[in-house]
Design a protein around this motif. Structure first.
Motif, mmCIF file in Angstrom:
data_model
loop_
_atom_site.group_PDB
_atom_site.id
_atom_site.type_symbol
_atom_site.label_atom_id
_atom_site.label_comp_id
_atom_site.label_asym_id
_atom_site.label_seq_id
_atom_site.Cartn_x
_atom_site.Cartn_y
_atom_site.Cartn_z
ATOM 1 N N ASP A 82 -9.381 -22.582 14.238
ATOM 2 C CA ASP A 82 -8.300 -22.925 15.172
ATOM 3 C C ASP A 82 -7.360 -23.940 14.532
ATOM 4 N N ARG A 83 -6.102 -23.837 14.874
ATOM 5 C CA ARG A 83 -5.117 -24.783 14.356
ATOM 6 C C ARG A 83 -4.918 -25.927 15.342
ATOM 7 N N VAL A 84 -4.877 -27.129 14.807
ATOM 8 C CA VAL A 84 -4.551 -28.299 15.619
ATOM 9 C C VAL A 84 -3.373 -29.013 14.967
ATOM 10 N N LEU A 85 -2.594 -29.661 15.784
ATOM 11 C CA LEU A 85 -1.432 -30.419 15.320
ATOM 12 C C LEU A 85 -1.729 -31.903 15.480
ATOM 13 N N ALA A 86 -1.537 -32.669 14.404
ATOM 14 C CA ALA A 86 -1.825 -34.101 14.456
ATOM 15 C C ALA A 86 -0.820 -34.846 13.599
ATOM 16 N N ALA A 87 -0.566 -36.085 13.965
ATOM 17 C CA ALA A 87 0.288 -36.968 13.166
ATOM 18 C C ALA A 87 -0.591 -37.975 12.443
ATOM 19 N N ARG A 88 -0.216 -38.288 11.220
ATOM 20 C CA ARG A 88 -0.917 -39.325 10.462
ATOM 21 C C ARG A 88 0.014 -40.533 10.336
ATOM 22 N N HIS A 89 -0.335 -41.625 11.014
ATOM 23 C CA HIS A 89 0.482 -42.830 10.941
ATOM 24 C C HIS A 89 -0.377 -44.081 10.963
ATOM 25 N N GLY A 90 -1.665 -43.942 10.597
ATOM 26 C CA GLY A 90 -2.569 -45.079 10.559
ATOM 27 C C GLY A 90 -3.972 -44.612 10.221
ATOM 28 N N MET A 91 -4.868 -45.567 10.067
ATOM 29 C CA MET A 91 -6.225 -45.256 9.636
ATOM 30 C C MET A 91 -6.973 -44.396 10.640
ATOM 31 N N PHE A 92 -6.787 -44.656 11.928
ATOM 32 C CA PHE A 92 -7.590 -43.934 12.902
ATOM 33 C C PHE A 92 -7.036 -42.541 13.187
#
Length: 398
Positions: A82-92
């Motif tokens: 499955d595809r998920v959309l996420a942003a990376r803008h920090g460690m967590f």
């Protein structure tokens, strides 16, 4: 480290004595009515803190931390590939991306600078471009603990609705829920994940999840592997007031007391107290001639502030010296901001008087290390703010 001093890390947070004593209880039969009598009020109280409907959706309280809660969220609602959309803008936010990849999910990542929030517009554009609706879930970190940034979850939901996209919205609220407003229903959140060791003021050990009816429905077709975290087993046992395995009884008893404390103070007053203490910290930072890592005031977190070190200095040195010389805990910088910041946690069981002691300690450390900070400047700025707002807080509490 001195146990007499409060901690100023973004979790685990300071534990009220009444909660500590509630966790320290004799053994009881966890399959008896006595356990159900403590568990049910705790679960009902969590609904209120999450901003859930009194009846729709489900609350699940797992023996785990927030990371275990995220694993339960994805494994119970998604399938391999499955595809998920996420942003990376920090460690967590990065850690949730890594967790998904380890489970064989196809993660579409949108990069944003550390210090910025979730890039709502870019997320909306990615969803609008996904005309085949291959994206099954959108992952968002409400409060990025590494940078002290609070993201706009309501805005993200509006972007999803604007794209007419059916993906589930999953939100990491580990360092926000119980400390700042969280509105699961009105924000259209499908899964919210919290942990016991932050706003709930407990030891680490409980992952707390809220699931919308859509998320519960999604569990029917999901086939990622899970066993201990199979929420279907949990829900089947919950109907009888129990667990499918041995629960952490003391922590759940402590959670029931935590809910009572939050409700007695009043959630609006809890949120106002966090804002007030955080604003005092921000005024101190400005008086030091320093700045938060968060890019602008709209992103400032009321639970943690990452303080950017001046050029030529290392933020980790403040944390190390505070622990070794003064017995006080601050948070180090993580990931891309390691050494560039030190973090001041200001959430959970905390008062302005406690916070002033932390600011004074930070000033002593910076002076010891030769930072260009005038001793007393930040404390005085925070004192002035706390003095001028003390009566206002008392009126809110009344």
């Amino acid at each position: 480290m001195s146990f007499q001093n409060p901690v100023f890390i973004p979790g685990p947070t300071n534990m009220p004595e009444v909660i500590r004593k509630a966790c320290d209880m004799p053994t009881i039969d966890h399959r008896s009515p006595s356990f159900a009598q403590m568990f049910r009020p705790a679960a009902a109280g969590v609904r209120e803190v999450l901003g859930m409907s009194p009846t729709a959706g489900e609350v699940l309280i797992l023996p785990a931390t927030g990371t275990g809660g995220w694993e339960a969220a994805i494994t119970n609602t998604l399938s391999p590939g499955d595809r998920v959309l996420a942003a990376r803008h920090g460690m967590f936010s990065q850690r949730w991306i890594d967790l998904c990849r380890r489970h064989g999910l196809d993660v579409q990542v949108i990069e944003a600078p550390w210090g910025e929030g979730c890039p709502v517009q870019a997320m909306g554009e990615a969803l609008a471009a996904d005309r085949e609706h291959r994206i099954r879930a959108v992952l968002a970190t409400h409060n990025e603990t590494a940078t002290g940034v609070l993201s706009d979850i309501a805005g993200l939901r509006r972007a999803m609705d604007g794209a007419a996209h059916p993906a589930l919205l999953m939100v990491d609220g580990v360092s926000s829920i119980g400390s700042v407003p969280f509105e699961m229903v009105s924000w259209g959140v499908d899964i919210a994940v919290a942990g016991s060791q932050k706003g709930f003021m407990l030891p680490a050990g409980l992952a707390i999840l809220g699931l919308s009816p859509r998320a519960v429905k999604a569990m029917e077709g999901a086939n990622l592997r899970r066993a201990y975290f199979d929420l279907r087993d949990m829900l089947n046992s919950y109907s009888g007031g129990g667990y499918p395995f041995t629960p952490p009884v003391g922590l759940i008893n402590g959670l029931a007391v935590s809910i009572e404390m939050l409700k007695a103070e009043g959630l609006e007053n809890v949120y106002a107290r966090h804002h007030r203490i955080a604003e005092g910290v921000r005024r101190a930072i400005a008086a030091w001639g320093l700045r938060p890592c968060a890019a602008r005031p709209a992103l400032y977190s009321n639970t943690v502030t990452a303080v950017v070190a001046p050029e030529g200095f290392n933020g980790t040195d403040v944390v190390t010296l505070a622990a070794s010389k003064y017995g006080v805990a601050f948070g180090v910088g993580l990931g891309e901001v390691a050494g560039k910041v030190f973090r001041i946690g200001h959430l959970g069981s905390l008062t302005d008087v406690m916070m002033l002691s932390g600011l004074a300690t930070a000033e002593m450390c910076m002076a010891d290390l030769g930072w260009p900070v005038a001793p007393g400047s930040g404390v005085a700025a925070a004192q002035e703010y706390y003095r001028s707002t003390a009566l206002e807080e008392q009126r809110v509490a009344a």
